[in-house]
Design a protein around this motif. Sequence first.
Motif, PDB file in Angstrom:
ATOM      1  N   VAL A 106       0.858  -1.175   0.000  1.00 12.53           N
ATOM      2  CA  VAL A 106       0.000   0.000   0.000  1.00 12.53           C
ATOM      3  C   VAL A 106       0.901   1.234   0.000  1.00 12.53           C
ATOM      4  CG1 VAL A 106      -1.811   1.264   1.196  1.00 12.53           C
ATOM      5  CG2 VAL A 106      -1.776  -1.238   1.278  1.00 12.53           C
ATOM      6  N   ILE A 107       0.762   2.071  -1.008  1.00 15.97           N
ATOM      7  CA  ILE A 107       1.569   3.277  -1.147  1.00 15.97           C
ATOM      8  C   ILE A 107       0.668   4.480  -0.915  1.00 15.97           C
ATOM      9  CG2 ILE A 107       3.057   4.618  -2.683  1.00 15.97           C
ATOM     10  CD1 ILE A 107       3.399   1.920  -4.271  1.00 15.97           C
ATOM     11  N   SER A 108       1.018   5.299   0.062  1.00 14.26           N
ATOM     12  CA  SER A 108       0.204   6.472   0.393  1.00 14.26           C
ATOM     13  C   SER A 108       0.855   7.734  -0.158  1.00 14.26           C
ATOM     14  CB  SER A 108       0.040   6.593   1.909  1.00 14.26           C
ATOM     15  OG  SER A 108      -0.722   5.520   2.425  1.00 14.26           O
ATOM     16  N   ILE A 216      -1.660  -1.017  -4.109  1.00 11.61           N
ATOM     17  CA  ILE A 216      -2.784  -0.120  -3.832  1.00 11.61           C
ATOM     18  C   ILE A 216      -2.197   1.264  -3.566  1.00 11.61           C
ATOM     19  CG2 ILE A 216      -4.694   0.417  -2.266  1.00 11.61           C
ATOM     20  CD1 ILE A 216      -4.863  -2.582  -1.650  1.00 11.61           C
ATOM     21  N   ILE A 217      -2.739   2.270  -4.217  1.00 12.37           N
ATOM     22  CA  ILE A 217      -2.306   3.649  -3.991  1.00 12.37           C
ATOM     23  C   ILE A 217      -3.437   4.396  -3.288  1.00 12.37           C
ATOM     24  CG2 ILE A 217      -1.583   5.818  -5.036  1.00 12.37           C
ATOM     25  CD1 ILE A 217      -0.484   4.296  -7.388  1.00 12.37           C
ATOM     26  N   LEU A 218      -3.103   5.035  -2.177  1.00  9.74           N
ATOM     27  CA  LEU A 218      -4.043   5.916  -1.480  1.00  9.74           C
ATOM     28  C   LEU A 218      -3.579   7.354  -1.658  1.00  9.74           C
ATOM     29  CD1 LEU A 218      -4.471   4.207   2.029  1.00  9.74           C
ATOM     30  CD2 LEU A 218      -5.757   3.747  -0.041  1.00  9.74           C
ATOM     31  N   THR A 219      -4.504   8.279  -1.888  1.00 14.95           N
ATOM     32  CA  THR A 219      -4.175   9.692  -1.790  1.00 14.95           C
ATOM     33  C   THR A 219      -4.982  10.280  -0.637  1.00 14.95           C
ATOM     34  OG1 THR A 219      -5.892  10.630  -3.238  1.00 14.95           O
ATOM     35  CG2 THR A 219      -3.901   9.775  -4.291  1.00 14.95           C
ATOM     36  N   THR A 220      -4.334  11.096   0.186  1.00 12.46           N
ATOM     37  CA  THR A 220      -4.993  11.654   1.358  1.00 12.46           C
ATOM     38  C   THR A 220      -4.308  12.935   1.789  1.00 12.46           C
ATOM     39  OG1 THR A 220      -5.686  11.206   3.647  1.00 12.46           O
ATOM     40  CG2 THR A 220      -3.586  10.272   2.941  1.00 12.46           C
ATOM     41  N   SER A 231       1.846   0.814   6.657  1.00 10.82           N
ATOM     42  CA  SER A 231       2.610   0.490   7.869  1.00 10.82           C
ATOM     43  C   SER A 231       4.055   0.126   7.552  1.00 10.82           C
ATOM     44  CB  SER A 231       1.936  -0.660   8.624  1.00 10.82           C
ATOM     45  OG  SER A 231       1.760  -1.782   7.775  1.00 10.82           O
ATOM     46  N   SER A 232       4.322  -0.286   6.313  1.00 15.20           N
ATOM     47  CA  SER A 232       5.691  -0.647   5.939  1.00 15.20           C
ATOM     48  C   SER A 232       6.542   0.583   5.636  1.00 15.20           C
ATOM     49  CB  SER A 232       5.666  -1.566   4.713  1.00 15.20           C
ATOM     50  OG  SER A 232       5.091  -0.899   3.600  1.00 15.20           O
ATOM     51  N   GLY A 233       5.917   1.752   5.678  1.00 12.21           N
ATOM     52  CA  GLY A 233       6.675   2.978   5.452  1.00 12.21           C
ATOM     53  C   GLY A 233       6.650   3.476   4.028  1.00 12.21           C
ATOM     54  N   SER A 234       5.766   2.938   3.181  1.00 13.86           N
ATOM     55  CA  SER A 234       5.681   3.361   1.783  1.00 13.86           C
ATOM     56  C   SER A 234       4.817   4.613   1.681  1.00 13.86           C
ATOM     57  CB  SER A 234       5.101   2.233   0.929  1.00 13.86           C
ATOM     58  OG  SER A 234       5.881   1.069   1.042  1.00 13.86           O
ATOM     59  N   ILE A 235       5.363   5.718   2.137  1.00 13.29           N
ATOM     60  CA  ILE A 235       4.635   6.986   2.140  1.00 13.29           C
ATOM     61  C   ILE A 235       5.394   7.983   1.280  1.00 13.29           C
ATOM     62  CG2 ILE A 235       3.803   8.896   3.564  1.00 13.29           C
ATOM     63  CD1 ILE A 235       3.610   6.930   5.890  1.00 13.29           C
ATOM     64  N   HIS A 236       4.684   8.615   0.360  1.00 12.65           N
ATOM     65  CA  HIS A 236       5.296   9.631  -0.501  1.00 12.65           C
ATOM     66  C   HIS A 236       4.710  10.984  -0.120  1.00 12.65           C
ATOM     67  CE1 HIS A 236       7.392  11.056  -4.117  1.00 12.65           C
ATOM     68  NE2 HIS A 236       6.377  11.899  -4.213  1.00 12.65           N
ATOM     69  N   GLN A 237       5.534  11.850   0.472  1.00 21.24           N
ATOM     70  CA  GLN A 237       5.094  13.178   0.906  1.00 21.24           C
ATOM     71  C   GLN A 237       5.258  14.164  -0.242  1.00 21.24           C
ATOM     72  OE1 GLN A 237       3.955  14.290   4.199  1.00 21.24           O
ATOM     73  NE2 GLN A 237       3.393  16.007   2.867  1.00 21.24           N
ATOM     74  N   MET A 238       4.150  14.725  -0.697  1.00 21.22           N
ATOM     75  CA  MET A 238       4.206  15.719  -1.766  1.00 21.22           C
ATOM     76  C   MET A 238       4.694  17.051  -1.210  1.00 21.22           C
ATOM     77  SD  MET A 238       3.126  14.322  -4.640  1.00 21.22           S
ATOM     78  CE  MET A 238       2.538  15.660  -5.664  1.00 21.22           C
ATOM     79  N   SER A 239       5.527  17.728  -1.968  1.00 17.90           N
ATOM     80  CA  SER A 239       6.061  19.026  -1.559  1.00 17.90           C
ATOM     81  C   SER A 239       5.589  20.097  -2.536  1.00 17.90           C
ATOM     82  CB  SER A 239       7.588  18.994  -1.537  1.00 17.90           C
ATOM     83  OG  SER A 239       8.061  18.006  -0.651  1.00 17.90           O
ATOM     84  N   LEU A 240       5.581  21.338  -2.057  1.00 28.85           N
ATOM     85  CA  LEU A 240       5.292  22.457  -2.949  1.00 28.85           C
ATOM     86  C   LEU A 240       6.395  22.565  -3.998  1.00 28.85           C
ATOM     87  CD1 LEU A 240       4.210  25.071  -0.264  1.00 28.85           C
ATOM     88  CD2 LEU A 240       2.706  23.902  -1.878  1.00 28.85           C
ATOM     89  N   LEU A 241       6.044  23.045  -5.171  1.00 33.43           N
ATOM     90  CA  LEU A 241       7.009  23.155  -6.261  1.00 33.43           C
ATOM     91  C   LEU A 241       8.001  24.285  -5.988  1.00 33.43           C
ATOM     92  CD1 LEU A 241       4.628  22.842  -9.360  1.00 33.43           C
ATOM     93  CD2 LEU A 241       5.919  21.029  -8.238  1.00 33.43           C
ATOM     94  N   ASN A 242       9.240  24.090  -6.401  1.00 33.73           N
ATOM     95  CA  ASN A 242      10.195  25.192  -6.324  1.00 33.73           C
ATOM     96  C   ASN A 242       9.895  26.190  -7.440  1.00 33.73           C
ATOM     97  OD1 ASN A 242      11.371  24.231  -8.757  1.00 33.73           O
ATOM     98  ND2 ASN A 242      12.819  22.953  -7.623  1.00 33.73           N
TER      99      ASN A 242
END
Length: 825
Positions: A106-108, A216-220, A231-242
């Motif tokens: 699961v990738i968030s 499975i991809i979750l967006t939140t 829970s495995s740590g597959s989290i992608h934190q979106m950042s503001l664009l430079n």
Amino acid sequence: MKLRECVLKLENEDMRNIVEDFDSITEEVKTFRDKMGSDVLEEVDSAMEHVPKIDKFGLYDLQSRGSLRACGSKRAPNPYNLVVGFSDDLMQLKNHLTEDSSKLEVISIVGMGGIGKTTLVTSVYNDQYIIYHFDMRAWVTVSQSYHTRNILLGILGSMTRLTDNIDEETDDQLGDRLYKTLIGTRYLIVIDDIWSIHAWEYMKRIFPDDNSGSRIILTTRLAEIAAYASSSGSIHQMSLLNIDNSWSLLCSKIFGEQPCPWKLREIGEKIALKCKGLPLSLVVIGGLLSKTNMTRGAWHEIARNVTSIVTSSDQCLEILKLSYNYLPQHLKACFLYMGVFPEDYEILASQLTKLWISEGFIKQDPCGSLEVVAERCLDELVKRGMVLVSKHDSEGKIKLCMVHDLLRDICVTEANKEKFLHVTEWFVNIFPESSYSQRRISIHRNNMSNYLFRSTPSIAFNRSLIFIGQHDISSSVFLKFKLLRVLDAIKVHFYKFPSEILELSNLRYVALSLRYKGDVPASISTLRKLETLIICQEFDMLRFKDIPVEILKMQHLRHVDLTNACFLDPFGAQFDINEKLVSLSCLHTLVGIINLRFTDNMLKRIQNVEKLVVSYVPSVSLGEGWAECHFENMINLHHLKTLKFQVHPSAFIISSCPALKLKLAFPRTLKILTLSGCAMPWHDLTIVGSLTHLEVLKLRDHACLGPEWEPNEGEFCRLKHLVLEGTNLKHWKADHESFPHLQSLILRMCYELVEIPCGMGESPTLSVIELFDCKDSALTSAQQILEMQQSLGNDDFRVVVNSKWKDNSSIRFLRPKFYQYRTRG
């Protein structure tokens, strides 16, 4: 295999390149097919089924790879526009989806509203490589109000053709049908815009994990859900664009693949900068600019109104307000309060949490103090994407934060609508009548405050008055606010003590800037409900402002932050040793006291303090030298976590005199310690090294004296951050075991230090070394440590150099990938 390699050329191409190269790739496949015999024709036909069918508009679809293969969602916007500014995110996500792991993952994807989560996932979902890699794909949007039946039907409907009798099936039957449809296949499910852990708890049961490499991809917007689901740590934190990616996205929206005209580039980049890196803003503004006259005048008009243009769009406003609407009630109040501060204002987190506490937003929790609960609330707003972090402190806590302009606009609008807050941003002569019923008033950039208040009647409902920017007003205006709880007038210049505030008995928070030479009256202690007292004044070595020691009798006082102030009774003699101590349990912070004596009476008043900042300067009251200060009693401050202990440079001769040497003792609870001007021999630092909870140590302005320092084995067992500044240290003998958990090392104005110990290069935890005005030999040793860390595989290790006397040419030998260089202006 050659045929498969040929087809796979499609999989890694950007969609724009796929459209351009389609004909040539198809011809290559056909040529290969013609060269083969009839025994491989079947394989060729099968492979050709996976070649995209592209029409003149660039739209595409894929045929099934079997009866259960499906195209999934009909989302197929132009992928070229989608990935502008997201190329790194896109590559990371594709790699994660297609890596070798066979277990279900699961990738968030988490980030604030409008930051591009759905856009990124859409681009990946429609990628040719992803389409070919997975047997089945499905997309479902959950949102705040969801029905499990609709979710199940949405997923099934994107994979199979639904029959009329499916309405007769129960939710459990639909879940069973979906489970059976997915089992044995490699599937990709996108669950977009999920707001509830409960929703995920229900859905995760219907996704089989049969080691087929499914994803499975979750967006939140909620980091809590991302952490729970992945829970495995597959989290992608979106950042503001430079700024570069912001400009690229804006240009692509306005001009497509054409360049921006030179005459519009400067104002265009300013517009991109005003969007503050939020893709939603850039897309909305770009769409407007694409329909606007291509003149600088027209673009300047849009540049002046970027925020109002975006929030005037109902669709954008709805996207942004979702996050606010979903906040718990206590967090709504905390968030609306952010509207007190102007656009682009970096808010000091410690000030913000004190204000929240004084406003009554924070309720006592058995698991922690009010300050701890307030910090949790701020963390929660950050995790929900409502607040941006500008800077962390050395402990990793939030130090500076801010609110994106679009969210602040919602903040101010909602706060005004709910009579929570009125903000006066420009020059006005009188408050609008509508503001009289507002609970709080914040005044920005207004130097005409006397005119503003002159015609204003008493404002019975107002609880808070906060000034941002420089102001000169008469203190008599405060009498118009009888129920005032918060008075933040740190930007107002008072040339005498504003005695009118002593009539405001409800005050919890007072911040004043005093520009006169007199003292603070003892009558300030009549403000019985006061929790935070901040008094700022210009530093004057010849004159300290006397503070009545009676403030330490105030029952509810939690934070005292003073500048250049002495207690009138430094020994605490006015305290009866048997007097019932009623105020101690609350005092959390004591900052800015000059020549504080740690007598028994004083300790009883401050025994629960957690943060202490004290300074010592020459004074006739120091008749017996340091002995009368009783520094050794500091060890009895059993709740102290942060201590800043400074001996002023003019007192340095006293501190360095052997007969008057400092005798310091520290409590074992200390986590952050700053010492300045103490002139301790390096070997006396063992009293610091033995502090088992110490994580941050800053030694400044000859805190220690001597040419050599060799820490003892077993010391500094938890130290993470070390700062050496203004020292005469020449030879430092240490290795990685001397500081087993050190993460950052900062050296400033260590003019005599020959080198950084080479053994530090073997540290598995060290991540950065910063040097400011150090010898060339020290820079060379930093380079050697950099190379050693690289050889150990630590490619993230950095060396930062800042120098006011070296030019860039003197350090070109350092590798630019891992080395940063800054020059003072």
